[in-house]
Design an enzyme around this catalytic site. Structure first.
Site, PDB file in Angstrom:
ATOM      1  N   HIS A   1       0.852  -1.206   0.000  1.00  0.00           N
ATOM      2  CA  HIS A   1       0.000   0.000   0.000  1.00  0.00           C
ATOM      3  C   HIS A   1       0.874   1.237   0.000  1.00  0.00           C
ATOM      4  O   HIS A   1       2.088   1.149   0.155  1.00  0.00           O
ATOM      5  CB  HIS A   1      -1.001  -0.019   1.150  1.00  0.00           C
ATOM      6  CG  HIS A   1      -0.419   0.113   2.531  1.00  0.00           C
ATOM      7  ND1 HIS A   1       0.395  -0.835   3.099  1.00  0.00           N
ATOM      8  CD2 HIS A   1      -0.540   1.105   3.460  1.00  0.00           C
ATOM      9  CE1 HIS A   1       0.735  -0.445   4.320  1.00  0.00           C
ATOM     10  NE2 HIS A   1       0.195   0.718   4.565  1.00  0.00           N
TER      11      HIS A   1
ATOM     12  N   HIS B   1       1.391   3.961   1.900  1.00  0.00           N
ATOM     13  CA  HIS B   1       1.912   4.758   3.024  1.00  0.00           C
ATOM     14  C   HIS B   1       3.434   4.861   2.978  1.00  0.00           C
ATOM     15  O   HIS B   1       4.113   3.904   2.592  1.00  0.00           O
ATOM     16  CB  HIS B   1       1.460   4.160   4.360  1.00  0.00           C
ATOM     17  CG  HIS B   1      -0.006   4.389   4.634  1.00  0.00           C
ATOM     18  ND1 HIS B   1      -0.726   3.644   5.524  1.00  0.00           N
ATOM     19  CD2 HIS B   1      -0.871   5.294   4.109  1.00  0.00           C
ATOM     20  CE1 HIS B   1      -1.986   4.076   5.544  1.00  0.00           C
ATOM     21  NE2 HIS B   1      -2.100   5.073   4.688  1.00  0.00           N
TER      22      HIS B   1
ATOM     23  N   ASP C   1       5.853   4.809   5.059  1.00  0.00           N
ATOM     24  CA  ASP C   1       6.736   3.863   5.752  1.00  0.00           C
ATOM     25  C   ASP C   1       6.822   2.525   5.017  1.00  0.00           C
ATOM     26  O   ASP C   1       7.564   1.635   5.426  1.00  0.00           O
ATOM     27  CB  ASP C   1       6.310   3.658   7.225  1.00  0.00           C
ATOM     28  CG  ASP C   1       4.916   3.076   7.383  1.00  0.00           C
ATOM     29  OD1 ASP C   1       3.987   3.546   6.695  1.00  0.00           O
ATOM     30  OD2 ASP C   1       4.751   2.138   8.192  1.00  0.00           O
ATOM     31  N   HIS C   2       6.100   2.405   3.897  1.00  0.00           N
ATOM     32  CA  HIS C   2       6.149   1.183   3.080  1.00  0.00           C
ATOM     33  C   HIS C   2       6.752   1.422   1.693  1.00  0.00           C
ATOM     34  O   HIS C   2       7.202   0.481   1.053  1.00  0.00           O
ATOM     35  CB  HIS C   2       4.738   0.584   2.937  1.00  0.00           C
ATOM     36  CG  HIS C   2       4.160   0.188   4.268  1.00  0.00           C
ATOM     37  ND1 HIS C   2       4.031  -1.103   4.672  1.00  0.00           N
ATOM     38  CD2 HIS C   2       3.724   0.954   5.308  1.00  0.00           C
ATOM     39  CE1 HIS C   2       3.532  -1.136   5.908  1.00  0.00           C
ATOM     40  NE2 HIS C   2       3.331   0.104   6.310  1.00  0.00           N
TER      41      HIS C   2
ATOM     42  N   HIS D   1      -7.394  -0.973   5.702  1.00  0.00           N
ATOM     43  CA  HIS D   1      -6.391   0.008   6.157  1.00  0.00           C
ATOM     44  C   HIS D   1      -6.278   1.121   5.117  1.00  0.00           C
ATOM     45  O   HIS D   1      -6.307   2.302   5.447  1.00  0.00           O
ATOM     46  CB  HIS D   1      -5.072  -0.727   6.358  1.00  0.00           C
ATOM     47  CG  HIS D   1      -3.931   0.138   6.803  1.00  0.00           C
ATOM     48  ND1 HIS D   1      -3.872   0.722   8.040  1.00  0.00           N
ATOM     49  CD2 HIS D   1      -2.792   0.512   6.157  1.00  0.00           C
ATOM     50  CE1 HIS D   1      -2.747   1.418   8.141  1.00  0.00           C
ATOM     51  NE2 HIS D   1      -2.069   1.307   7.012  1.00  0.00           N
TER      52      HIS D   1
ATOM     53  N   ASP E   1      -0.069  -3.775   6.448  1.00  0.00           N
ATOM     54  CA  ASP E   1      -0.723  -3.261   7.663  1.00  0.00           C
ATOM     55  C   ASP E   1      -2.164  -3.746   7.771  1.00  0.00           C
ATOM     56  O   ASP E   1      -3.026  -3.042   8.299  1.00  0.00           O
ATOM     57  CB  ASP E   1      -0.716  -1.721   7.658  1.00  0.00           C
ATOM     58  CG  ASP E   1       0.667  -1.145   7.893  1.00  0.00           C
ATOM     59  OD1 ASP E   1       1.608  -1.903   8.183  1.00  0.00           O
ATOM     60  OD2 ASP E   1       0.807   0.095   7.797  1.00  0.00           O
TER      61      ASP E   1
ATOM     62  N   HIS F   1       4.797  -4.422  11.045  1.00  0.00           N
ATOM     63  CA  HIS F   1       5.135  -3.686  12.281  1.00  0.00           C
ATOM     64  C   HIS F   1       5.272  -4.620  13.478  1.00  0.00           C
ATOM     65  O   HIS F   1       4.603  -5.647  13.554  1.00  0.00           O
ATOM     66  CB  HIS F   1       4.053  -2.646  12.607  1.00  0.00           C
ATOM     67  CG  HIS F   1       4.014  -1.491  11.660  1.00  0.00           C
ATOM     68  ND1 HIS F   1       4.749  -0.349  11.842  1.00  0.00           N
ATOM     69  CD2 HIS F   1       3.317  -1.316  10.515  1.00  0.00           C
ATOM     70  CE1 HIS F   1       4.505   0.493  10.844  1.00  0.00           C
ATOM     71  NE2 HIS F   1       3.640  -0.069  10.017  1.00  0.00           N
TER      72      HIS F   1
HETATM   73 FE    FE Z   1       2.769   0.903   8.207  1.00  0.00          FE
HETATM   74 ZN    ZN Z   2       0.072   1.760   6.570  1.00  0.00          ZN
END
Ligand code: FE
Ligand code: ZN
Length: 257
Positions: free
Chosen positions: A53, A55, A57-58, A111, A130, A168
């Site tokens: 996805h 985001h 942090d990915h 998410h 996530d 995570h």
């Molecule tokens: Fe994340």
């Molecule tokens: Zn995420």
């Protein structure tokens, strides 16, 4: 022989490096630096990037990795990740010939609306970003409770021995919530002891397995009488169906500390 290496990043992210000692594919490289270090240390050549996805942090490390390696970037069918070169959909197969590995794409909205997961039927691996966490699930940033509930049921229907590679390290905090939901669940208590032992030695609690999640993750246990009774003790007006219980649990978790 294929291996999956956990590459820690940021506060609590895991970037996953699938490799055979020569070639590697990375799942959700939120940061390029730790991946470049790992590739260098192990003398691996990157052959593919897989995204779940959008985001940051990915996907934060994708542009830099793409500059250094001419590799395909697989990801959901959406325009928000400019670096994607091969957009994939439910049941599409990602074929990684250098690793002799095929991954099946599962659509798991909730998410985010376009979140996907990757499943290997032969290795029994699930890379779920996530969506499903150790003893928990992702927050609903874009999707509805019903979408997330369906997505989690899709993942729960995979074989019990499927290893769950989420993005995570949230397991211990999630287990605190699981314990509050199901005081009588011995599997939750046992898992807390096991995961605390891992964390005290600085080991990841991930991967877990679908079987362990089904036994200890309240979000996969919305049809268990004890979970339903606990939720309805907070508010008797909640319905008794799995989706109503899931919705109530997700809202409760958002304010739980
Ligand atoms: Fe994340
Ligand atoms: Zn995420």
């Amino acid at each position: 022989m294929l291996k999956v290496l956990a590459v820690p990043a940021f506060e609590d992210n895991y970037l996953w490096l699938i490799h055979n000692g020569e070639f590697a594919a990375v799942v959700d490289p939120g940061d390029a630096a730790p991946i470049l270090t790992a590739l260098d240390d192990m003398r691996l050549r990157l052959v593919a990037i897989l995204l779940t996805h959008h985001h940051s942090d990915h996907v934060g490390g994708v542009a830099e990795l793409k500059r250094r390696f001419k590799v395909p970037v697989y990801g959901p069918q959406e325009s928000r990740i400019a670096e994607i070169t091969i957009a994939v959909d439910q049941n599409d197969i990602v074929h990684l010939p250098e690793l002799c590995l095929e991954l099946i794409v599962l659509k798991v909205p909730g998410h985010t609306l376009t979140h996907i997961a990757y499943h290997s039927q032969t290795e029994h691996w699930l890379f779920c970003g996530d969506t499903l966490f150790g003893a928990g699930c992702g927050r609903l940033f874009e999707g509805t409770p019903s979408q997330m509930y369906e997505s989690l049921q899709k993942l729960a229907s995979l074989a019990d021995n499927t290893e769950v590679y989420c993005a995570h390290e949230y397991t211990l905090a999630n287990l605190k919530f699981a314990e509050a939901v199901e005081q009588g669940n011995a599997a939750v208590r046992e898992r807390i002891a096991n995961e605390q032992a891992k964390r005290s030695r600085n080991l990841p609690t991930v991967p877990s397995s679908i079987g362990l999640e089904k036994a200890t993750n309240p979000f996969l246990r919305c049809n268990e009488p004890e979970v339903q009774a606990r939720v309805r003790s907070l508010n008797p007006s909640y319905g008794n169906d799995g989706l109503a219980i899931f919705t109530a649990l997700r809202e409760w978790k958002n304010v739980f500390c």
